[in-house]
Design a protein around this motif. Structure first.
Motif, PDB file in Angstrom:
ATOM      1  N   ASN A  72       0.855  -1.308   0.362  1.00  0.00           N
ATOM      2  CA  ASN A  72      -0.005   0.061   0.053  1.00  0.00           C
ATOM      3  C   ASN A  72       0.589   1.452   0.077  1.00  0.00           C
ATOM      4  OD1 ASN A  72      -2.496  -1.341  -0.335  1.00  0.00           O
ATOM      5  ND2 ASN A  72      -3.008  -1.416   2.270  1.00  0.00           N
ATOM      6  N   GLY A  73       2.008   1.195  -0.392  1.00  0.00           N
ATOM      7  CA  GLY A  73       2.966   1.951  -0.354  1.00  0.00           C
ATOM      8  C   GLY A  73       2.185   3.655  -1.620  1.00  0.00           C
ATOM      9  N   SER A  74       1.649   2.989  -2.019  1.00  0.00           N
ATOM     10  CA  SER A  74       1.185   4.090  -3.432  1.00  0.00           C
ATOM     11  C   SER A  74      -0.742   4.107  -3.818  1.00  0.00           C
ATOM     12  CB  SER A  74       1.706   4.523  -4.510  1.00  0.00           C
ATOM     13  OG  SER A  74       2.510   2.876  -4.953  1.00  0.00           O
ATOM     14  N   GLY A  75      -1.243   3.650  -3.141  1.00  0.00           N
ATOM     15  CA  GLY A  75      -2.873   3.179  -3.090  1.00  0.00           C
ATOM     16  C   GLY A  75      -2.884   1.865  -2.319  1.00  0.00           C
ATOM     17  N   LYS A  76      -3.475   0.976  -3.307  1.00  0.00           N
ATOM     18  CA  LYS A  76      -3.802  -0.655  -2.479  1.00  0.00           C
ATOM     19  C   LYS A  76      -3.587  -1.253  -3.599  1.00  0.00           C
ATOM     20  CE  LYS A  76      -7.782  -3.774  -2.239  1.00  0.00           C
ATOM     21  NZ  LYS A  76      -7.514  -3.497  -0.315  1.00  0.00           N
ATOM     22  N   SER A  77      -2.336  -2.093  -2.718  1.00  0.00           N
ATOM     23  CA  SER A  77      -1.442  -3.558  -3.430  1.00  0.00           C
ATOM     24  C   SER A  77      -2.408  -4.226  -2.978  1.00  0.00           C
ATOM     25  CB  SER A  77      -0.024  -3.039  -1.855  1.00  0.00           C
ATOM     26  OG  SER A  77       0.694  -2.076  -2.413  1.00  0.00           O
ATOM     27  N   THR A  78      -1.916  -4.761  -4.380  1.00  0.00           N
ATOM     28  CA  THR A  78      -2.390  -6.557  -4.672  1.00  0.00           C
ATOM     29  C   THR A  78      -1.677  -7.656  -5.508  1.00  0.00           C
ATOM     30  OG1 THR A  78      -2.682  -5.932  -7.428  1.00  0.00           O
ATOM     31  CG2 THR A  78      -5.124  -5.888  -5.351  1.00  0.00           C
ATOM     32  N   VAL A  79      -1.011  -8.700  -4.867  1.00  0.00           N
ATOM     33  CA  VAL A  79      -0.297  -9.294  -5.612  1.00  0.00           C
ATOM     34  C   VAL A  79      -0.482 -10.243  -5.930  1.00  0.00           C
ATOM     35  CG1 VAL A  79      -0.337 -11.246  -3.363  1.00  0.00           C
ATOM     36  CG2 VAL A  79       1.581 -10.737  -4.570  1.00  0.00           C
ATOM     37  N   SER A  80      -0.183 -10.575  -7.231  1.00  0.00           N
ATOM     38  CA  SER A  80      -0.213 -11.583  -8.694  1.00  0.00           C
ATOM     39  C   SER A  80       1.073 -12.776  -8.714  1.00  0.00           C
ATOM     40  CB  SER A  80      -1.187 -11.543  -9.906  1.00  0.00           C
ATOM     41  OG  SER A  80      -0.684 -10.152 -10.545  1.00  0.00           O
ATOM     42  N   VAL A  81       0.714 -14.210  -9.221  1.00  0.00           N
ATOM     43  CA  VAL A  81       1.538 -14.635  -9.880  1.00  0.00           C
ATOM     44  C   VAL A  81       1.942 -14.287 -10.884  1.00  0.00           C
ATOM     45  CG1 VAL A  81       2.451 -17.383 -10.060  1.00  0.00           C
ATOM     46  CG2 VAL A  81       1.045 -16.489  -8.135  1.00  0.00           C
ATOM     47  N   PHE A  82       2.941 -14.347 -11.461  1.00  0.00           N
ATOM     48  CA  PHE A  82       3.362 -14.266 -13.121  1.00  0.00           C
ATOM     49  C   PHE A  82       4.038 -16.185 -13.440  1.00  0.00           C
ATOM     50  CE2 PHE A  82       6.632 -12.119 -11.849  1.00  0.00           C
ATOM     51  CZ  PHE A  82       7.714 -12.371 -11.914  1.00  0.00           C
ATOM     52  N   GLY A  83       3.982 -16.370 -14.506  1.00  0.00           N
ATOM     53  CA  GLY A  83       5.344 -17.141 -15.367  1.00  0.00           C
ATOM     54  C   GLY A  83       4.302 -18.339 -14.975  1.00  0.00           C
ATOM     55  N   THR A  84       3.421 -19.102 -13.724  1.00  0.00           N
ATOM     56  CA  THR A  84       2.967 -20.219 -13.755  1.00  0.00           C
ATOM     57  C   THR A  84       1.555 -20.237 -12.814  1.00  0.00           C
ATOM     58  OG1 THR A  84       3.790 -22.351 -11.974  1.00  0.00           O
ATOM     59  CG2 THR A  84       4.125 -20.112 -11.383  1.00  0.00           C
ATOM     60  N   PRO A  85       0.768 -21.075 -12.835  1.00  0.00           N
ATOM     61  CA  PRO A  85      -0.204 -20.544 -12.528  1.00  0.00           C
ATOM     62  C   PRO A  85      -0.294 -20.811 -11.004  1.00  0.00           C
ATOM     63  CG  PRO A  85      -0.625 -23.478 -13.799  1.00  0.00           C
ATOM     64  CD  PRO A  85       0.720 -21.946 -13.811  1.00  0.00           C
ATOM     65  N   ASN A  86      -1.067 -20.404  -9.949  1.00  0.00           N
ATOM     66  CA  ASN A  86      -1.210 -19.838  -8.481  1.00  0.00           C
ATOM     67  C   ASN A  86      -1.886 -20.755  -7.835  1.00  0.00           C
ATOM     68  OD1 ASN A  86      -1.748 -18.973  -5.850  1.00  0.00           O
ATOM     69  ND2 ASN A  86      -3.268 -17.434  -6.375  1.00  0.00           N
ATOM     70  N   ASN A  87      -0.889 -21.987  -7.460  1.00  0.00           N
ATOM     71  CA  ASN A  87      -1.519 -22.798  -6.868  1.00  0.00           C
ATOM     72  C   ASN A  87      -0.284 -23.559  -5.793  1.00  0.00           C
ATOM     73  OD1 ASN A  87       1.282 -23.115  -7.861  1.00  0.00           O
ATOM     74  ND2 ASN A  87       1.182 -25.144  -9.653  1.00  0.00           N
ATOM     75  N   TYR A  88      -0.033 -23.103  -5.266  1.00  0.00           N
ATOM     76  CA  TYR A  88       0.199 -22.660  -3.272  1.00  0.00           C
ATOM     77  C   TYR A  88      -0.455 -24.022  -2.815  1.00  0.00           C
ATOM     78  CZ  TYR A  88       2.054 -22.110   1.086  1.00  0.00           C
ATOM     79  OH  TYR A  88       2.142 -21.186   2.163  1.00  0.00           O
ATOM     80  N   ASP A  89       0.260 -24.617  -2.225  1.00  0.00           N
ATOM     81  CA  ASP A  89      -0.176 -25.561  -1.420  1.00  0.00           C
ATOM     82  C   ASP A  89       0.454 -26.223  -0.443  1.00  0.00           C
ATOM     83  OD1 ASP A  89      -0.547 -28.662  -0.600  1.00  0.00           O
ATOM     84  OD2 ASP A  89      -0.461 -29.713  -2.238  1.00  0.00           O
ATOM     85  N   ALA A  90      -0.184 -25.529   0.622  1.00  0.00           N
ATOM     86  CA  ALA A  90       0.319 -25.751   1.994  1.00  0.00           C
ATOM     87  C   ALA A  90       0.132 -26.867   2.413  1.00  0.00           C
ATOM     88  CB  ALA A  90      -0.127 -24.736   2.719  1.00  0.00           C
ATOM     89  N   SER A  91      -0.673 -27.381   2.449  1.00  0.00           N
ATOM     90  CA  SER A  91      -1.172 -28.880   3.309  1.00  0.00           C
ATOM     91  C   SER A  91      -0.174 -29.650   4.406  1.00  0.00           C
ATOM     92  CB  SER A  91      -1.734 -29.813   2.518  1.00  0.00           C
ATOM     93  OG  SER A  91      -1.042 -30.337   1.600  1.00  0.00           O
ATOM     94  N   ALA A  92       0.951 -29.500   3.486  1.00  0.00           N
ATOM     95  CA  ALA A  92       2.204 -30.367   4.471  1.00  0.00           C
ATOM     96  C   ALA A  92       2.641 -29.253   5.728  1.00  0.00           C
ATOM     97  CB  ALA A  92       3.191 -30.681   3.469  1.00  0.00           C
ATOM     98  N   MET A  93       3.055 -28.399   5.537  1.00  0.00           N
ATOM     99  CA  MET A  93       3.118 -27.524   6.417  1.00  0.00           C
ATOM    100  C   MET A  93       1.816 -26.618   7.607  1.00  0.00           C
ATOM    101  SD  MET A  93       4.254 -26.261   2.949  1.00  0.00           S
ATOM    102  CE  MET A  93       4.134 -24.554   2.766  1.00  0.00           C
TER     103      MET A  93
END
Length: 651
Positions: A72-93
């Motif tokens: 939020n340094g210059s407005g409302k921030s967002t985050v997105s993945v590039f170069g690959t699908p958004n496939n985060y898998d935290a089940s093991a952690m």
């Protein structure tokens, strides 16, 4: 930070992590492993690093290095993945922490953005964090590219994962020993690099964590600021007033900043003697850099088994976190403000020309209030601007930069009097952490006094005094044109060539021609022009056709307005109203129309008989903001033809 240290992980999740202030440094290859640090490499205290300075009372970082990318340094921030699908898998952690540190498991469940690293994604995949700050007045994003990584061994049920902590710029990493990143500052919404100077503070370095910069990155570093504090008894180096980070220079020119390697005591746990908290000064350092467009670095952690061998199993590196602080452990000199000016057709420029002598305009003065730790909060933050007396200040407010969020009453007292603008941060704001780490726009609404008969050049600067240190903006200049008064001239012609105030008609059935030349003024008194119309006042006995409106070049602009008709008594009004009046301010508009008397009756003509001849008047009004300016009067005189004369004499 090692999440196997239960108490540390929990406290870290409460930390308001702001983006690492690394603005881009183009860096080619950065050390992605420890191979460069051979037995021949030297190792010593961080204070021995080139350009290292131990922070002392009264020391201040140069304002040149105040840029830092943050959420939020210059407005409302967002985050997105590039170069690959958004496939985060935290089940093991999550499974790793369930039943142990449930709050950790809950936090990991909140991660929505991430991916599973693969060899094919190196240098291609990563994250884009939007609206992370301003470089000057340029809104920028952070593009973080994963360049390389090292997998843990004995993966078992664990999966390598990199996820972004919600509403922060930082990564949860699982089953990885280290990750190599390229951080690049880019123009908002693009992949175009932006060069800047700034800083980044690596904090909470403990338990074998390290960061390594390659030779190209090292070349851009300007200062290494090293804070010190007394390390609590019972911890590594306990009782000493120092900084526990070590420094080593690799044979390839890379530089490594690292902490004592902990020993696995049981299972996946490490000794608490190596742990630190978010803002422990003995576990952080700040690096400033100059004129870089991207930085490449490797961040990782090392653990040892009791026998001294490397503890590289996935269970020993189940989850760890990489981030950075957006403040320095020493105060920063204030950044000089950036001043811009805007009017109706020129936005955020340093030199503007108004479209009229009364057009309002706005000064915007952008100021970065640095992110500071509480002990370095400001004693004062005051803004002043003495606006030229040839214009009038009509409003003053403070908004979060790039937004319409008004924070004047939240953080400031408005002490403005007339054209002497003054704002002072309140005592409460100066002690409020939310006041710091933001860009603020002071917006001053201005209106020319009007009436000037010559061009005016209005210079302006604004100044801040922050922590008793004055900083002044760049100069802007506004050019105010001389006033243009509304005027109108009307003529009539029988041949469309010779024009005058009167015309004699030989044949009542033939057309004659009216021409109204209007100069559209740039003001209506002290008001700007908001509506423009040309109104032809016909006598009802006249017939008209071929109404046309042109600009000064002869271009037909009739379609740029609407034509209406109304009748009152003996007069019919034909009105052309401009659709976009602002385009006509200060310019000439010409209306022409054909007329004839072929439908006139004898009784109608008789009404205009004066002193033995018929005189048919005609005028036009220039109507600006509803106020009519009348033209001169023209008269058309028909010759007395026999039929009409006989009827007239019979009377």
């Amino acid at each position: 930070m090692d999440f196997s240290k239960k108490s540390k992980f929990k406290s870290f999740l409460k930390r308001p992590l702001v983006l690492l202030a690394v603005v881009a440094m183009v860096a080619s290859s950065l050390v992605g492993s420890l191979a460069a640090f051979t037995n021949k490499a030297s190792a010593a205290s961080i204070t021995t690093a080139p350009n290292a300075t131990t922070i002392k009372s009264g020391m201040m970082a140069d304002a040149k290095y105040n840029f830092i990318a943050q959420w939020n340094g210059s407005g409302k921030s967002t985050v997105s993945v590039f170069g690959t699908p958004n496939n985060y898998d935290a089940s093991a952690m999550i499974a790793h922490y369930n039943g142990k540190v449930s709050s950790n498991a809950t936090s990991l469940k909140s991660v929505k953005t991430g991916f599973v690293p693969k060899a094919s994604l190196k240098g291609k995949a990563g994250f884009t964090f939007s609206n992370v700050g301003y470089v000057g007045t340029q809104n920028v994003d952070l593009r973080a590219t994963m360049m390389n990584y090292t997998l843990a061994s004995d993966m078992g049920s664990y999966k390598p994962n990199i996820g972004v902590k919600p509403n922060e710029i930082g990564f949860f990493e699982s089953a990885l020993l280290n990750t190599k990143w390229k951080y690049e500052i880019v123009k908002h919404g693009t992949t175009t690099s932006v060069t800047t100077s700034g800083f980044y503070t690596f904090n909470d370095l403990d338990a074998g964590q390290y960061i390594t910069f390659d030779k190209a990155t090292v070349a851009g570093l300007q200062n290494i600021y090293v804070p010190t504090a007394t390390i609590p008894t019972g911890k590594y180096m306990g009782g000493k007033n120092t900084n526990w980070i070590s420094y080593s220079k690799g044979t390839d020119g890379s530089e490594k900043f690292y902490t004592n390697v902990p020993v696995i005591t049981s299972g996946a746990n490490t000794t608490q003697a190596n742990s630190s908290s978010d803002m422990d000064k003995y576990a952080m350092f700040t690096a400033t850099y100059n004129s870089l467009s991207a930085v490449t670095f490797t961040y990782g952690e090392l653990h040892n088994n009791k026998d001294g061998s490397a503890a590289n199993k996935a269970v020993n590196h189940a989850v760890w976190y990489f981030g950075y602080a957006a403040s320095k452990p020493l105060p920063s000199a204030p950044t000089p403000p950036k001043k811009l000016v805007s009017d109706s057709d020129q936005k955020n420029v340093t030199d503007n020309t108004l479209t009229s002598s009364v057009e309002p305009y706005t000064y915007t003065i952008r100021q970065l209030i640095n992110k500071e730790i509480s002990e370095n909060y400001y004693s004062n933050a005051d803004f002043t601007d003495n606006v030229d007396s040839r214009v009038k200040v009509t409003g003053v407010k403070v908004v979060l930069a790039g937004t319409s969020t008004d924070v004047t009453s939240k953080y400031f007292t408005n002490k403005t009097s007339g054209n002497n603008v003054k704002l002072s941060a309140t005592a409460a704001a100066l002690k409020d952490s939310t006041f710091y780490g933001k860009n603020y726009d002071v917006q001053i609404s201005v209106k020319p006094n009007g009436g000037n008969t010559t061009k005016l050049d209005i210079p302006n600067t604004g100044s801040w005094n922050i922590n008793k240190q004055p900083v002044t903006s760049n100069k802007v200049i506004t050019h105010i044109p001389p006033k243009v008064d509304t005027g109108i001239t009307k003529t009539v012609s029988t041949d469309n060539e010779t024009w005058g105030n009167t015309a004699t008609i030989d044949d009542l059935t033939k057309d004659y021609f009216y021409k109204s030349e209007v100069t559209v003024g740039d003001h209506n008194g002290s008001d700007v022009v908001s509506s423009v119309a040309v109104r032809e006042n016909f006598e009802n006995l006249q017939s008209y056709s071929n109404l046309k409106v042109s600009d000064s070049t002869g271009t037909d602009i009739t379609a740029n307005g609407t034509v209406t008709k109304s009748t009152s008594g003996k007069t019919t009004q034909i009105t052309w109203t401009a659709k976009n009046p602002a385009t006509l301010v200060g310019k000439k508009v010409i209306m022409t129309v054909n007329a004839n008397l072929k439908s006139a009756t004898t009784s109608q003509l008789e009404d205009y008989m004066t002193s033995g001849k018929i005189q048919i008047p005609n005028t036009t009004d220039a109507v600006i903001n509803g106020t009519a300016t009348p033209s001169n009067k023209t008269e058309v005189t028909p010759k007395l033809i026999k039929d009409f004369q006989a009827k007239y004499l019979e009377k």
